[in-house]
Write a protein that holds these residues in place. Structure first.
Motif, PDB file in Angstrom:
ATOM      1  N   PHE A  95      69.812  65.415  53.037  1.00 28.16           N
ATOM      2  CA  PHE A  95      69.994  65.266  51.599  1.00 28.16           C
ATOM      3  C   PHE A  95      71.059  64.218  51.298  1.00 28.16           C
ATOM      4  O   PHE A  95      70.887  63.352  50.431  1.00 28.16           O
ATOM      5  CB  PHE A  95      70.392  66.628  51.019  1.00 28.16           C
ATOM      6  N   ILE A  96      72.170  64.296  52.026  1.00 27.64           N
ATOM      7  CA  ILE A  96      73.278  63.361  51.815  1.00 27.64           C
ATOM      8  C   ILE A  96      72.879  61.944  52.236  1.00 27.64           C
ATOM      9  O   ILE A  96      73.125  60.969  51.509  1.00 27.64           O
ATOM     10  CB  ILE A  96      74.525  63.836  52.597  1.00 27.64           C
ATOM     11  N   GLN A  97      72.229  61.830  53.400  1.00 23.81           N
ATOM     12  CA  GLN A  97      71.820  60.511  53.895  1.00 23.81           C
ATOM     13  C   GLN A  97      70.812  59.844  52.960  1.00 23.81           C
ATOM     14  O   GLN A  97      70.811  58.625  52.795  1.00 23.81           O
ATOM     15  CB  GLN A  97      71.224  60.646  55.301  1.00 23.81           C
ATOM     16  N   ALA A  98      69.958  60.652  52.342  1.00 21.36           N
ATOM     17  CA  ALA A  98      68.948  60.108  51.427  1.00 21.36           C
ATOM     18  C   ALA A  98      69.506  59.864  50.032  1.00 21.36           C
ATOM     19  O   ALA A  98      68.768  59.415  49.133  1.00 21.36           O
ATOM     20  CB  ALA A  98      67.752  61.062  51.351  1.00 21.36           C
ATOM     21  N   GLN A  99      70.803  60.160  49.855  1.00 21.56           N
ATOM     22  CA  GLN A  99      71.495  59.944  48.577  1.00 21.56           C
ATOM     23  C   GLN A  99      70.766  60.644  47.420  1.00 21.56           C
ATOM     24  O   GLN A  99      70.573  60.060  46.346  1.00 21.56           O
ATOM     25  CB  GLN A  99      71.656  58.434  48.302  1.00 21.56           C
ATOM     26  N   GLN A 100      70.399  61.874  47.677  1.00 17.68           N
ATOM     27  CA  GLN A 100      69.706  62.676  46.675  1.00 17.68           C
ATOM     28  C   GLN A 100      70.707  63.325  45.718  1.00 17.68           C
ATOM     29  O   GLN A 100      71.868  63.554  46.072  1.00 17.68           O
ATOM     30  CB  GLN A 100      68.869  63.761  47.358  1.00 17.68           C
ATOM     31  N   ALA A 101      70.236  63.621  44.525  1.00 18.09           N
ATOM     32  CA  ALA A 101      71.044  64.359  43.544  1.00 18.09           C
ATOM     33  C   ALA A 101      70.315  65.656  43.223  1.00 18.09           C
ATOM     34  O   ALA A 101      69.118  65.802  43.456  1.00 18.09           O
ATOM     35  CB  ALA A 101      71.226  63.533  42.276  1.00 18.09           C
ATOM     36  N   GLY A 102      71.055  66.614  42.675  1.00 17.22           N
ATOM     37  CA  GLY A 102      70.448  67.895  42.321  1.00 17.22           C
ATOM     38  C   GLY A 102      70.900  69.005  43.256  1.00 17.22           C
ATOM     39  O   GLY A 102      71.982  68.938  43.829  1.00 17.22           O
ATOM     40  N   PHE A 103      70.060  70.005  43.422  1.00 15.31           N
ATOM     41  CA  PHE A 103      70.459  71.173  44.211  1.00 15.31           C
ATOM     42  C   PHE A 103      69.461  71.444  45.337  1.00 15.31           C
ATOM     43  O   PHE A 103      68.327  70.944  45.333  1.00 15.31           O
ATOM     44  CB  PHE A 103      70.602  72.406  43.310  1.00 15.31           C
ATOM     45  N   LEU A 104      69.921  72.257  46.287  1.00 12.24           N
ATOM     46  CA  LEU A 104      69.070  72.750  47.368  1.00 12.24           C
ATOM     47  C   LEU A 104      69.104  74.273  47.344  1.00 12.24           C
ATOM     48  O   LEU A 104      70.180  74.878  47.275  1.00 12.24           O
ATOM     49  CB  LEU A 104      69.557  72.250  48.727  1.00 12.24           C
ATOM     50  N   ALA A 105      67.941  74.882  47.407  1.00 11.00           N
ATOM     51  CA  ALA A 105      67.830  76.343  47.386  1.00 11.00           C
ATOM     52  C   ALA A 105      67.325  76.829  48.734  1.00 11.00           C
ATOM     53  O   ALA A 105      66.427  76.225  49.338  1.00 11.00           O
ATOM     54  CB  ALA A 105      66.881  76.789  46.271  1.00 11.00           C
ATOM     55  N   PHE A 106      67.915  77.924  49.192  1.00  8.40           N
ATOM     56  CA  PHE A 106      67.524  78.530  50.464  1.00  8.40           C
ATOM     57  C   PHE A 106      67.182  80.001  50.230  1.00  8.40           C
ATOM     58  O   PHE A 106      67.998  80.742  49.684  1.00  8.40           O
ATOM     59  CB  PHE A 106      68.657  78.431  51.492  1.00  8.40           C
ATOM     60  N   ARG A 107      65.975  80.392  50.619  1.00  6.89           N
ATOM     61  CA  ARG A 107      65.574  81.804  50.519  1.00  6.89           C
ATOM     62  C   ARG A 107      66.233  82.548  51.679  1.00  6.89           C
ATOM     63  O   ARG A 107      65.976  82.241  52.851  1.00  6.89           O
ATOM     64  CB  ARG A 107      64.047  81.925  50.586  1.00  6.89           C
TER      65      ARG A 107
ATOM     66  N   ILE B  55      74.273  74.357  45.941  1.00  4.47           N
ATOM     67  CA  ILE B  55      73.531  75.312  46.774  1.00  4.47           C
ATOM     68  C   ILE B  55      73.129  76.521  45.940  1.00  4.47           C
ATOM     69  O   ILE B  55      73.930  77.065  45.168  1.00  4.47           O
ATOM     70  CB  ILE B  55      74.382  75.791  47.965  1.00  4.47           C
ATOM     71  N   ILE B  56      71.890  76.953  46.103  1.00  4.52           N
ATOM     72  CA  ILE B  56      71.408  78.207  45.522  1.00  4.52           C
ATOM     73  C   ILE B  56      70.869  79.073  46.644  1.00  4.52           C
ATOM     74  O   ILE B  56      70.011  78.628  47.421  1.00  4.52           O
ATOM     75  CB  ILE B  56      70.285  77.962  44.482  1.00  4.52           C
ATOM     76  N   PHE B  57      71.376  80.292  46.744  1.00  2.00           N
ATOM     77  CA  PHE B  57      70.813  81.274  47.669  1.00  2.00           C
ATOM     78  C   PHE B  57      69.829  82.142  46.894  1.00  2.00           C
ATOM     79  O   PHE B  57      70.195  82.768  45.892  1.00  2.00           O
ATOM     80  CB  PHE B  57      71.899  82.157  48.272  1.00  2.00           C
ATOM     81  N   VAL B  58      68.580  82.166  47.348  1.00  2.00           N
ATOM     82  CA  VAL B  58      67.534  82.958  46.704  1.00  2.00           C
ATOM     83  C   VAL B  58      67.375  84.261  47.480  1.00  2.00           C
ATOM     84  O   VAL B  58      66.984  84.249  48.652  1.00  2.00           O
ATOM     85  CB  VAL B  58      66.192  82.192  46.669  1.00  2.00           C
ATOM     86  N   LEU B  59      67.682  85.382  46.823  1.00  2.00           N
ATOM     87  CA  LEU B  59      67.638  86.684  47.480  1.00  2.00           C
ATOM     88  C   LEU B  59      66.448  87.484  46.960  1.00  2.00           C
ATOM     89  O   LEU B  59      66.369  87.774  45.765  1.00  2.00           O
ATOM     90  CB  LEU B  59      68.930  87.464  47.209  1.00  2.00           C
ATOM     91  N   PRO B  60      65.492  87.856  47.827  1.00  2.00           N
ATOM     92  CA  PRO B  60      64.367  88.690  47.378  1.00  2.00           C
ATOM     93  C   PRO B  60      64.860  90.043  46.885  1.00  2.00           C
ATOM     94  O   PRO B  60      65.619  90.718  47.583  1.00  2.00           O
ATOM     95  CB  PRO B  60      63.500  88.833  48.630  1.00  2.00           C
TER      96      PRO B  60
END
Length: 406
Positions: free
Chosen positions: A77-89, A120-125
């Motif tokens: 994500f950092i290398q691709a110079q992306q903006a926004g968030f990443l979510a992990f289930r 970062i978003i943690f997605v909790l079932p």
């Protein structure tokens, strides 16, 4: 494909992040990604969601794999110079198990490169919270102190268990729409979504909808206050990041169509409201001082014919002042046992009575499931005076036959 957990742990270099975009309803662009683990080697290729969520696999294995996936995704994500968030289930049990804060340390290690924990978003079932409510509440509050955000995933099949969600005060609530492949399933699902959206507003949480495969699912998400959308209709998961405006034209076209449809529906509902008011207003003038409400509902039933199936009169405190006049087949019957029942406990009763007493106009309710018949109906209410109101339950058959009333 089932993959041996030992193969995964022994070959971490084959654990790859794939990215499924989140699309924003506000600017119709990609605003973040959900990171999904895939295991790829010469003769093996499979998703790792079942591995990460399988509580039969030792926590230490899964924690190591989670940390590897998160680290690899953040670097990409950092290398691709992306903006926004990443979510992990995430399996919430892993967050509780991670007493050495391996995952948090991995995330914090990227701050110097400009990646913030708030991305970062943690997605909790929600179903995974059962039995660990106390422990996960403390863990979530600790995680939040770093700026990491929390989403609770509520699969439609599991129903709404707000008692599990509320103590965590999540930033997001995510709802699957996989069961809504048939358009006929949306009405019954509305009640669940209404409860979730009302709850989300109260706690300041944002609604996310995923598993969107068809246009009517996207419309359902938009209509029910979804801010973020996911699913193969918009974009499938990929090993690379998409252009921000991918699917923007599709979203613009579909949202324009949805708005046109909803405007027509609002016009039809307003026209019905006006028609009913005009049909009944002259009759009601006769009963402003003559409170013969049993006679009134009989006269109103003659005017309304098969449009209504139940009529009654209440005062502004919610007490019923007439029988129920109920249509059964071609006959109208009086149900005197409803006299003096109080309906002020019903949602919006007092609010609507107040609106009618001020506006002197009738009000048409949202679509809802009738307590006694189970049918989907609307109620039209109209003031007789500032204190007395006529309530008319409109039949499903009438609403179904008329365009844009359901």
């Amino acid at each position: 494909m089932n993959i041996d957990p030992l193969d995964i742990i022994s070959n971490m270099n084959h654990l790859l992040p794939f990215y499924e975009p989140f699309f924003s309803a506000e600017d119709l662009q990609i605003v973040g990604y959900e990171v999904m683990g895939k295991f790829r080697e010469e003769h093996t290729d499979g998703d790792l969601d079942s591995f990460f969520m399988d509580q039969q696999i030792p926590e230490e294995y899964r924690l190591e794999a989670y940390a590897h996936l998160i680290n690899r995704a953040l670097d990409h994500f950092i290398q691709a110079q992306q903006a926004g968030f990443l979510a992990f289930r995430m399996d919430p049990n892993i967050l509780i198990y991670d007493v050495e804060e391996t995952i948090i340390k991995t995330i914090l290690s990227k701050k110097e490169a400009g990646f913030l924990p708030s991305q970062i978003i943690f997605v909790l079932p929600e179903e995974s919270l059962k039995g660990i409510e106390g422990s996960i509440e403390h863990t979530v509050q600790f995680i939040k102190t770093f700026g990491i955000r929390i989403a609770i995933e509520n699969a439609e099949s599991s129903g709404v268990r707000l008692e599990r969600i509320a103590p965590l005060s999540p930033h997001f609530i995510r709802v699957h729409l996989s069961s809504l492949k048939s358009q006929s399933g949306t009405i019954g699902f509305d009640e669940t979504i209404y409860a979730l959206s009302s709850f989300a507003r109260k706690i300041g949480a944002t609604l996310m909808f995923d598993k969107i495969e068809m246009e009517h699912q996207l419309m359902f998400a938009w209509k029910n206050g979804g801010r973020y959308y996911q699913g193969p209709l918009l974009a499938k998961s990929s090993a690379v990041f998409e252009k921000k405006d991918k699917s923007k034209e599709l979203l613009k076209k579909e949202l324009s169509r949805f708005m046109s449809f909803e405007k027509k529906k609002l016009e039809a509902l307003k026209a019905l409201e006006t028609m009913l008011f005009e049909d009944l207003n002259g009759l009601l003038d006769k009963y402003k001082h003559n409170h013969a409400f049993e006679e009134l509902i009989l006269e109103a039933a003659k005017i309304l014919k098969d449009r209504a199936f139940r009529l009654y009169v209440c005062d502004d405190d919610g007490y019923q002042l007439s029988s129920n006049l109920l249509r059964q087949g071609d006959q109208w019957i009086n149900q005197k046992e409803y006299l003096q029942k109080n309906w002020s406990w019903r949602p919006y009763f007092l609010e609507n009575v107040f609106k009618m007493s001020r506006s002197k106009q009738g009000l048409l309710s949202d679509l809802y499931s009738d307590i006694e018949t189970g049918e989907w109906i609307r109620t039209f209410s109209i003031p007789i005076t500032n204190r007395f109101f006529l309530f008319i339950d409109l039949s499903y058959s009438f609403l179904f036959e008329e365009e844009n009333l359901l």
